[in-house]
Design a protein around this motif. Structure first.
Motif, PDB file in Angstrom:
ATOM      1  N   LEU A 179       0.686  15.464  11.336  1.00 42.10           N
ATOM      2  CA  LEU A 179       1.986  14.971  11.734  1.00 42.10           C
ATOM      3  C   LEU A 179       2.008  13.582  11.825  1.00 42.10           C
ATOM      4  O   LEU A 179       3.133  12.888  11.446  1.00 42.10           O
ATOM      5  N   ALA A 180       1.134  13.171  12.604  1.00 44.94           N
ATOM      6  CA  ALA A 180       1.099  11.640  12.801  1.00 44.94           C
ATOM      7  C   ALA A 180       1.089  10.943  11.491  1.00 44.94           C
ATOM      8  O   ALA A 180       1.662   9.783  11.095  1.00 44.94           O
ATOM      9  N   THR A 181       0.033  11.363  10.650  1.00 44.67           N
ATOM     10  CA  THR A 181      -0.367  10.817   9.242  1.00 44.67           C
ATOM     11  C   THR A 181       1.072  10.815   8.303  1.00 44.67           C
ATOM     12  O   THR A 181       1.180   9.589   7.843  1.00 44.67           O
ATOM     13  N   GLY A 182       1.704  11.753   8.348  1.00 44.48           N
ATOM     14  CA  GLY A 182       2.936  11.857   7.629  1.00 44.48           C
ATOM     15  C   GLY A 182       4.046  10.854   8.076  1.00 44.48           C
ATOM     16  O   GLY A 182       4.608  10.556   7.419  1.00 44.48           O
ATOM     17  N   LEU A 183       4.238  10.960   9.538  1.00 43.54           N
ATOM     18  CA  LEU A 183       5.171  10.076  10.162  1.00 43.54           C
ATOM     19  C   LEU A 183       4.827   8.474   9.844  1.00 43.54           C
ATOM     20  O   LEU A 183       5.671   7.630   9.585  1.00 43.54           O
ATOM     21  N   ILE A 184       3.892   8.185  10.193  1.00 43.04           N
ATOM     22  CA  ILE A 184       3.238   6.699  10.190  1.00 43.04           C
ATOM     23  C   ILE A 184       3.141   6.299   8.544  1.00 43.04           C
ATOM     24  O   ILE A 184       3.782   5.358   8.200  1.00 43.04           O
ATOM     25  N   GLY A 185       2.442   7.188   7.849  1.00 44.06           N
ATOM     26  CA  GLY A 185       2.236   6.567   6.526  1.00 44.06           C
ATOM     27  C   GLY A 185       3.489   6.854   5.758  1.00 44.06           C
ATOM     28  O   GLY A 185       3.802   5.756   4.803  1.00 44.06           O
ATOM     29  N   GLY A 186       4.193   7.789   5.824  1.00 44.03           N
ATOM     30  CA  GLY A 186       5.712   7.853   5.058  1.00 44.03           C
ATOM     31  C   GLY A 186       6.588   6.718   5.715  1.00 44.03           C
ATOM     32  O   GLY A 186       7.060   5.695   4.777  1.00 44.03           O
ATOM     33  N   THR A 187       6.679   6.598   6.919  1.00 45.54           N
ATOM     34  CA  THR A 187       7.526   5.472   7.123  1.00 45.54           C
ATOM     35  C   THR A 187       7.027   3.993   6.704  1.00 45.54           C
ATOM     36  O   THR A 187       7.703   3.143   6.435  1.00 45.54           O
ATOM     37  N   LEU A 218       2.981   7.716 -10.827  1.00 40.05           N
ATOM     38  CA  LEU A 218       2.763   6.830  -9.912  1.00 40.05           C
ATOM     39  C   LEU A 218       3.443   5.594 -10.112  1.00 40.05           C
ATOM     40  O   LEU A 218       3.254   4.315  -9.726  1.00 40.05           O
ATOM     41  N   ARG A 219       4.387   5.863 -10.844  1.00 44.80           N
ATOM     42  CA  ARG A 219       5.358   4.411 -11.347  1.00 44.80           C
ATOM     43  C   ARG A 219       6.000   3.840 -10.430  1.00 44.80           C
ATOM     44  O   ARG A 219       6.384   2.771 -10.056  1.00 44.80           O
ATOM     45  N   GLU A 220       6.510   4.865  -9.209  1.00 42.71           N
ATOM     46  CA  GLU A 220       7.408   4.254  -8.099  1.00 42.71           C
ATOM     47  C   GLU A 220       6.202   3.701  -7.056  1.00 42.71           C
ATOM     48  O   GLU A 220       5.442   4.495  -6.577  1.00 42.71           O
ATOM     49  N   ARG A 221       6.438   2.566  -6.776  1.00 42.40           N
ATOM     50  CA  ARG A 221       5.581   1.695  -5.745  1.00 42.40           C
ATOM     51  C   ARG A 221       5.493   2.672  -4.521  1.00 42.40           C
ATOM     52  O   ARG A 221       4.421   2.925  -3.766  1.00 42.40           O
ATOM     53  N   ILE A 222       6.589   3.221  -3.732  1.00 44.35           N
ATOM     54  CA  ILE A 222       6.728   3.806  -2.614  1.00 44.35           C
ATOM     55  C   ILE A 222       5.861   5.167  -2.615  1.00 44.35           C
ATOM     56  O   ILE A 222       4.961   5.413  -1.680  1.00 44.35           O
ATOM     57  N   ARG A 223       5.836   5.834  -3.741  1.00 42.23           N
ATOM     58  CA  ARG A 223       5.046   7.063  -3.921  1.00 42.23           C
ATOM     59  C   ARG A 223       3.465   6.616  -3.996  1.00 42.23           C
ATOM     60  O   ARG A 223       2.774   7.461  -3.220  1.00 42.23           O
ATOM     61  N   ALA A 224       3.194   5.934  -4.725  1.00 44.83           N
ATOM     62  CA  ALA A 224       1.725   5.238  -4.719  1.00 44.83           C
ATOM     63  C   ALA A 224       1.299   4.862  -3.111  1.00 44.83           C
ATOM     64  O   ALA A 224       0.092   5.321  -2.742  1.00 44.83           O
ATOM     65  N   ILE A 225       2.004   4.056  -2.677  1.00 48.21           N
ATOM     66  CA  ILE A 225       1.910   3.815  -1.379  1.00 48.21           C
ATOM     67  C   ILE A 225       1.598   4.524  -0.174  1.00 48.21           C
ATOM     68  O   ILE A 225       0.602   4.959   0.294  1.00 48.21           O
ATOM     69  N   ALA A 226       2.560   5.582  -0.233  1.00 44.21           N
ATOM     70  CA  ALA A 226       2.568   6.714   0.468  1.00 44.21           C
ATOM     71  C   ALA A 226       1.085   7.627   0.367  1.00 44.21           C
ATOM     72  O   ALA A 226       0.562   8.241   1.290  1.00 44.21           O
ATOM     73  N   ILE A 227       0.682   7.837  -0.686  1.00 41.27           N
ATOM     74  CA  ILE A 227      -0.610   8.589  -1.259  1.00 41.27           C
ATOM     75  C   ILE A 227      -1.616   7.986  -0.739  1.00 41.27           C
ATOM     76  O   ILE A 227      -2.548   8.569   0.079  1.00 41.27           O
ATOM     77  N   VAL A 228      -1.807   6.444  -0.990  1.00 43.20           N
ATOM     78  CA  VAL A 228      -2.957   6.106  -0.721  1.00 43.20           C
ATOM     79  C   VAL A 228      -2.959   5.825   0.981  1.00 43.20           C
ATOM     80  O   VAL A 228      -4.066   6.112   1.675  1.00 43.20           O
ATOM     81  N   LEU A 229      -1.925   5.558   1.819  1.00 45.93           N
ATOM     82  CA  LEU A 229      -1.765   5.457   3.079  1.00 45.93           C
ATOM     83  C   LEU A 229      -2.180   7.037   3.797  1.00 45.93           C
ATOM     84  O   LEU A 229      -2.845   6.994   4.851  1.00 45.93           O
ATOM     85  N   GLY A 230      -1.818   7.805   3.352  1.00 47.52           N
ATOM     86  CA  GLY A 230      -2.123   9.484   3.532  1.00 47.52           C
ATOM     87  C   GLY A 230      -3.481   9.582   3.371  1.00 47.52           C
ATOM     88  O   GLY A 230      -4.052  10.366   4.336  1.00 47.52           O
ATOM     89  N   ALA A 231      -3.972   9.339   2.261  1.00 49.35           N
ATOM     90  CA  ALA A 231      -5.733   9.460   2.073  1.00 49.35           C
ATOM     91  C   ALA A 231      -6.472   8.638   3.239  1.00 49.35           C
ATOM     92  O   ALA A 231      -7.426   9.111   3.733  1.00 49.35           O
ATOM     93  N   ILE A 232      -6.019   7.518   3.567  1.00 51.14           N
ATOM     94  CA  ILE A 232      -6.541   6.808   4.719  1.00 51.14           C
ATOM     95  C   ILE A 232      -6.295   7.256   5.801  1.00 51.14           C
ATOM     96  O   ILE A 232      -7.474   7.323   6.513  1.00 51.14           O
ATOM     97  N   LEU A 233      -5.228   7.491   6.386  1.00 49.49           N
ATOM     98  CA  LEU A 233      -5.021   7.721   7.750  1.00 49.49           C
ATOM     99  C   LEU A 233      -5.113   9.235   8.104  1.00 49.49           C
ATOM    100  O   LEU A 233      -5.586   9.439   9.223  1.00 49.49           O
ATOM    101  N   GLY A 234      -5.252  10.065   7.060  1.00 46.40           N
ATOM    102  CA  GLY A 234      -5.247  11.575   7.288  1.00 46.40           C
ATOM    103  C   GLY A 234      -6.426  11.985   8.073  1.00 46.40           C
ATOM    104  O   GLY A 234      -6.612  12.471   9.207  1.00 46.40           O
ATOM    105  N   PRO A 235      -7.592  11.676   7.476  1.00 48.60           N
ATOM    106  CA  PRO A 235      -9.101  11.666   8.215  1.00 48.60           C
ATOM    107  C   PRO A 235      -9.337  11.199   9.434  1.00 48.60           C
ATOM    108  O   PRO A 235      -9.593  11.712  10.319  1.00 48.60           O
ATOM    109  N   ALA A 236      -8.797   9.751   9.550  1.00 53.72           N
ATOM    110  CA  ALA A 236      -8.929   9.199  10.914  1.00 53.72           C
ATOM    111  C   ALA A 236      -8.416   9.936  12.095  1.00 53.72           C
ATOM    112  O   ALA A 236      -8.569  10.007  13.084  1.00 53.72           O
TER     113      ALA A 236
END
Length: 225
Positions: A205-213, A176-194
Protein backbone atom coordinates in the motif's frame (compact mmCIF):
# COMPACT_ATOMS: atom_id res chain seq x y z
CA UNK A 1 -14.05 -5.18 -32.20
CA UNK A 2 -14.13 -5.24 -28.41
CA UNK A 3 -15.34 -8.83 -28.38
CA UNK A 4 -12.53 -9.84 -30.73
CA UNK A 5 -9.99 -8.20 -28.41
CA UNK A 6 -11.41 -10.07 -25.41
CA UNK A 7 -11.01 -13.40 -27.21
CA UNK A 8 -7.26 -12.78 -27.52
CA UNK A 9 -4.55 -12.69 -24.88
CA UNK A 10 -6.56 -10.65 -22.30
CA UNK A 11 -9.28 -13.31 -22.29
CA UNK A 12 -6.81 -16.18 -22.01
CA UNK A 13 -5.00 -14.60 -19.07
CA UNK A 14 -8.17 -13.67 -17.22
CA UNK A 15 -9.71 -17.10 -17.82
CA UNK A 16 -6.62 -18.78 -16.36
CA UNK A 17 -6.77 -16.44 -13.36
CA UNK A 18 -10.38 -17.31 -12.63
CA UNK A 19 -9.80 -21.03 -13.03
CA UNK A 20 -7.36 -20.55 -10.18
CA UNK A 21 -9.91 -18.55 -8.20
CA UNK A 22 -12.58 -21.20 -8.74
CA UNK A 23 -10.26 -23.81 -7.24
CA UNK A 24 -9.42 -21.49 -4.36
CA UNK A 25 -13.11 -20.81 -3.72
CA UNK A 26 -13.84 -24.50 -3.34
CA UNK A 27 -10.81 -25.07 -1.10
CA UNK A 28 -11.98 -22.15 1.07
CA UNK A 29 -15.38 -23.73 1.68
CA UNK A 30 -17.51 -21.79 -0.79
CA UNK A 31 -20.33 -23.44 -2.65
CA UNK A 32 -20.29 -23.27 -6.44
CA UNK A 33 -23.01 -20.62 -6.47
CA UNK A 34 -21.21 -18.49 -3.89
CA UNK A 35 -18.03 -18.57 -5.96
CA UNK A 36 -19.83 -17.73 -9.20
CA UNK A 37 -21.89 -15.01 -7.52
CA UNK A 38 -18.75 -13.35 -6.18
CA UNK A 39 -17.41 -13.18 -9.73
CA UNK A 40 -20.73 -11.95 -11.14
CA UNK A 41 -21.06 -9.11 -8.61
CA UNK A 42 -17.52 -8.29 -7.46
CA UNK A 43 -15.44 -9.20 -10.51
CA UNK A 44 -12.09 -8.21 -9.06
CA UNK A 45 -9.73 -11.11 -8.43
CA UNK A 46 -7.65 -9.55 -5.59
CA UNK A 47 -10.77 -8.71 -3.57
CA UNK A 48 -12.29 -12.12 -4.25
CA UNK A 49 -9.10 -13.89 -3.19
CA UNK A 50 -8.97 -11.92 0.06
CA UNK A 51 -12.65 -12.70 0.67
CA UNK A 52 -12.08 -16.43 0.15
CA UNK A 53 -8.98 -16.57 2.35
CA UNK A 54 -10.58 -14.61 5.20
CA UNK A 55 -13.70 -16.73 4.97
CA UNK A 56 -11.59 -19.89 5.19
CA UNK A 57 -9.99 -18.77 8.48
CA UNK A 58 -13.34 -17.77 9.99
CA UNK A 59 -13.00 -13.97 9.90
CA UNK A 60 -16.05 -11.88 10.75
CA UNK A 61 -18.32 -10.47 8.08
CA UNK A 62 -17.27 -6.96 9.06
CA UNK A 63 -13.56 -7.77 8.66
CA UNK A 64 -14.15 -9.42 5.27
CA UNK A 65 -16.26 -6.49 4.05
CA UNK A 66 -13.68 -3.94 5.17
CA UNK A 67 -10.77 -5.83 3.61
CA UNK A 68 -12.55 -6.28 0.28
CA UNK A 69 -13.65 -2.63 0.24
CA UNK A 70 -10.09 -1.41 0.79
CA UNK A 71 -8.75 -3.79 -1.85
CA UNK A 72 -11.29 -2.73 -4.46
CA UNK A 73 -10.96 0.99 -3.71
CA UNK A 74 -8.45 1.12 -6.58
CA UNK A 75 -11.37 0.75 -9.00
CA UNK A 76 -12.60 4.26 -8.20
CA UNK A 77 -9.58 6.15 -9.59
CA UNK A 78 -9.49 3.71 -12.52
CA UNK A 79 -13.11 4.65 -13.28
CA UNK A 80 -12.36 8.37 -12.98
CA UNK A 81 -9.44 8.03 -15.39
CA UNK A 82 -11.27 5.91 -17.98
CA UNK A 83 -14.64 7.67 -18.18
CA UNK A 84 -13.42 10.81 -20.00
CA UNK A 85 -12.11 8.52 -22.75
CA UNK A 86 -15.55 6.92 -23.13
CA UNK A 87 -17.74 10.02 -23.04
CA UNK A 88 -19.94 10.82 -26.01
CA UNK A 89 -22.73 13.39 -25.86
CA UNK A 90 -25.16 11.13 -27.71
CA UNK A 91 -24.96 8.43 -25.01
CA UNK A 92 -27.36 8.68 -22.01
CA UNK A 93 -25.82 9.02 -18.56
CA UNK A 94 -27.24 5.72 -17.28
CA UNK A 95 -25.10 3.84 -19.81
CA UNK A 96 -21.97 5.03 -18.06
CA UNK A 97 -23.22 3.87 -14.67
CA UNK A 98 -23.90 0.51 -16.27
CA UNK A 99 -20.43 0.42 -17.82
CA UNK A 100 -18.76 1.31 -14.51
CA UNK A 101 -19.67 -2.10 -13.08
CA UNK A 102 -17.45 -3.76 -15.69
CA UNK A 103 -14.32 -1.74 -14.97
CA UNK A 104 -11.59 -4.08 -13.82
CA UNK A 105 -7.87 -4.22 -14.44
CA UNK A 106 -7.79 -6.20 -17.70
CA UNK A 107 -10.64 -4.42 -19.46
CA UNK A 108 -9.45 -1.06 -18.14
CA UNK A 109 -5.93 -1.56 -19.47
CA UNK A 110 -7.26 -2.63 -22.88
CA UNK A 111 -9.65 0.31 -23.06
CA UNK A 112 -7.02 2.84 -22.00
CA UNK A 113 -4.76 1.58 -24.77
CA UNK A 114 -7.34 1.39 -27.58
CA UNK A 115 -10.24 3.77 -26.87
CA UNK A 116 -8.30 7.05 -27.30
CA UNK A 117 -7.55 5.95 -30.88
CA UNK A 118 -11.23 5.35 -31.76
CA UNK A 119 -13.96 7.81 -32.79
CA UNK A 120 -15.91 8.94 -29.72
CA UNK A 121 -19.09 7.09 -30.71
CA UNK A 122 -17.22 3.77 -30.90
CA UNK A 123 -15.45 3.92 -27.55
CA UNK A 124 -18.21 2.86 -25.15
CA UNK A 125 -19.40 0.00 -27.42
CA UNK A 126 -15.78 -1.18 -27.69
CA UNK A 127 -15.31 -1.14 -23.93
CA UNK A 128 -18.61 -2.89 -23.20
CA UNK A 129 -18.01 -5.51 -25.88
CA UNK A 130 -14.59 -6.28 -24.46
CA UNK A 131 -15.46 -6.07 -20.75
CA UNK A 132 -18.73 -8.03 -20.86
CA UNK A 133 -17.07 -10.76 -22.94
CA UNK A 134 -14.31 -10.99 -20.32
CA UNK A 135 -16.92 -11.06 -17.55
CA UNK A 136 -18.78 -13.96 -19.15
CA UNK A 137 -15.49 -15.82 -19.64
CA UNK A 138 -14.65 -15.42 -15.94
CA UNK A 139 -18.04 -16.81 -14.88
CA UNK A 140 -17.36 -19.92 -16.96
CA UNK A 141 -13.77 -20.13 -15.72
CA UNK A 142 -14.83 -19.84 -12.06
CA UNK A 143 -17.24 -22.74 -12.56
CA UNK A 144 -14.61 -24.83 -14.34
CA UNK A 145 -11.99 -24.13 -11.68
CA UNK A 146 -14.43 -25.07 -8.93
CA UNK A 147 -15.30 -28.37 -10.62
CA UNK A 148 -11.69 -29.43 -11.23
CA UNK A 149 -10.46 -28.40 -7.77
CA UNK A 150 -8.65 -31.33 -6.23
CA UNK A 151 -7.58 -32.66 -9.61
CA UNK A 152 -4.99 -29.92 -10.18
CA UNK A 153 -1.94 -29.43 -7.91
CA UNK A 154 -2.41 -26.49 -5.53
CA UNK A 155 0.79 -24.83 -6.73
CA UNK A 156 -0.60 -24.69 -10.28
CA UNK A 157 -4.04 -23.35 -9.36
CA UNK A 158 -2.42 -20.76 -7.07
CA UNK A 159 0.02 -19.74 -9.81
CA UNK A 160 -2.85 -19.14 -12.25
CA UNK A 161 -4.24 -16.48 -9.94
CA UNK A 162 -1.09 -14.39 -10.35
CA UNK A 163 -1.13 -14.35 -14.15
CA UNK A 164 -3.43 -11.33 -14.30
CA UNK A 165 -1.25 -8.85 -12.36
CA UNK A 166 1.77 -10.02 -14.37
CA UNK A 167 -0.14 -9.40 -17.61
CA UNK A 168 -1.23 -5.96 -16.41
CA UNK A 169 2.36 -5.02 -15.64
CA UNK A 170 3.49 -6.19 -19.09
CA UNK A 171 0.72 -4.17 -20.77
CA UNK A 172 1.93 -1.04 -19.02
CA UNK A 173 5.54 -1.75 -19.93
CA UNK A 174 4.72 -2.17 -23.62
CA UNK A 175 3.86 1.50 -23.92
CA UNK A 176 6.21 3.65 -21.88
CA UNK A 177 5.92 6.75 -24.03
CA UNK A 178 4.15 8.51 -21.16
CA UNK A 179 6.74 9.75 -18.68
CA UNK A 180 4.43 9.32 -15.66
CA UNK A 181 3.88 5.65 -16.46
CA UNK A 182 7.59 4.93 -16.79
CA UNK A 183 8.41 6.82 -13.58
CA UNK A 184 5.68 4.98 -11.66
CA UNK A 185 6.97 1.57 -12.75
CA UNK A 186 10.57 2.41 -11.87
CA UNK A 187 9.63 3.83 -8.46
CA UNK A 188 7.42 0.82 -7.75
CA UNK A 189 10.27 -1.57 -8.58
CA UNK A 190 12.63 0.33 -6.27
CA UNK A 191 10.29 1.05 -3.36
CA UNK A 192 8.36 -2.23 -3.37
CA UNK A 193 11.03 -4.59 -1.98
CA UNK A 194 12.37 -2.02 0.50
CA UNK A 195 8.97 -1.11 1.94
CA UNK A 196 7.87 -4.74 2.05
CA UNK A 197 10.98 -5.52 4.09
CA UNK A 198 10.13 -2.70 6.51
CA UNK A 199 6.45 -3.67 6.77
CA UNK A 200 5.09 -6.78 5.01
CA UNK A 201 1.53 -5.76 5.96
CA UNK A 202 1.66 -2.18 4.69
CA UNK A 203 4.56 -2.21 2.23
CA UNK A 204 2.49 -2.72 -0.92
CA UNK A 205 0.00 0.00 0.00
CA UNK A 206 2.80 2.41 0.89
CA UNK A 207 4.58 1.64 -2.39
CA UNK A 208 1.51 2.50 -4.43
CA UNK A 209 0.78 5.65 -2.45
CA UNK A 210 4.32 7.02 -2.38
CA UNK A 211 5.41 5.85 -5.83
CA UNK A 212 2.20 6.88 -7.58
CA UNK A 213 2.08 10.30 -5.91
CA UNK A 214 5.75 10.94 -6.65
CA UNK A 215 5.34 9.91 -10.31
CA UNK A 216 2.35 12.23 -10.67
CA UNK A 217 4.16 15.20 -9.12
CA UNK A 218 7.35 14.63 -11.12
CA UNK A 219 5.41 14.17 -14.35
CA UNK A 220 3.33 17.30 -13.81
CA UNK A 221 6.37 19.39 -12.92
CA UNK A 222 8.41 18.24 -15.91
CA UNK A 223 5.52 18.63 -18.35
CA UNK A 224 4.73 16.45 -21.37
CA UNK A 225 7.40 14.41 -23.15
Amino acid sequence: MGIRAALGMPGLILTATYIGFGSLARESGFTLWQGVLSTATGWAAPGQIIMAELYAVGASLFAITLAVAFTNARLLPMTVVLMPHLRDRTVPLWAYYFAAHYIAVTGWAQAMRVCPTLPSEERLPYFLGCAISLWIATLIATTFGFVIAGHVPVIISTGLVFLNPVYFMLVLMVDLRERIRAIAIVLGAILGPALHYLSPDWGLLATGLIGGTAAFLIGRKSGPV
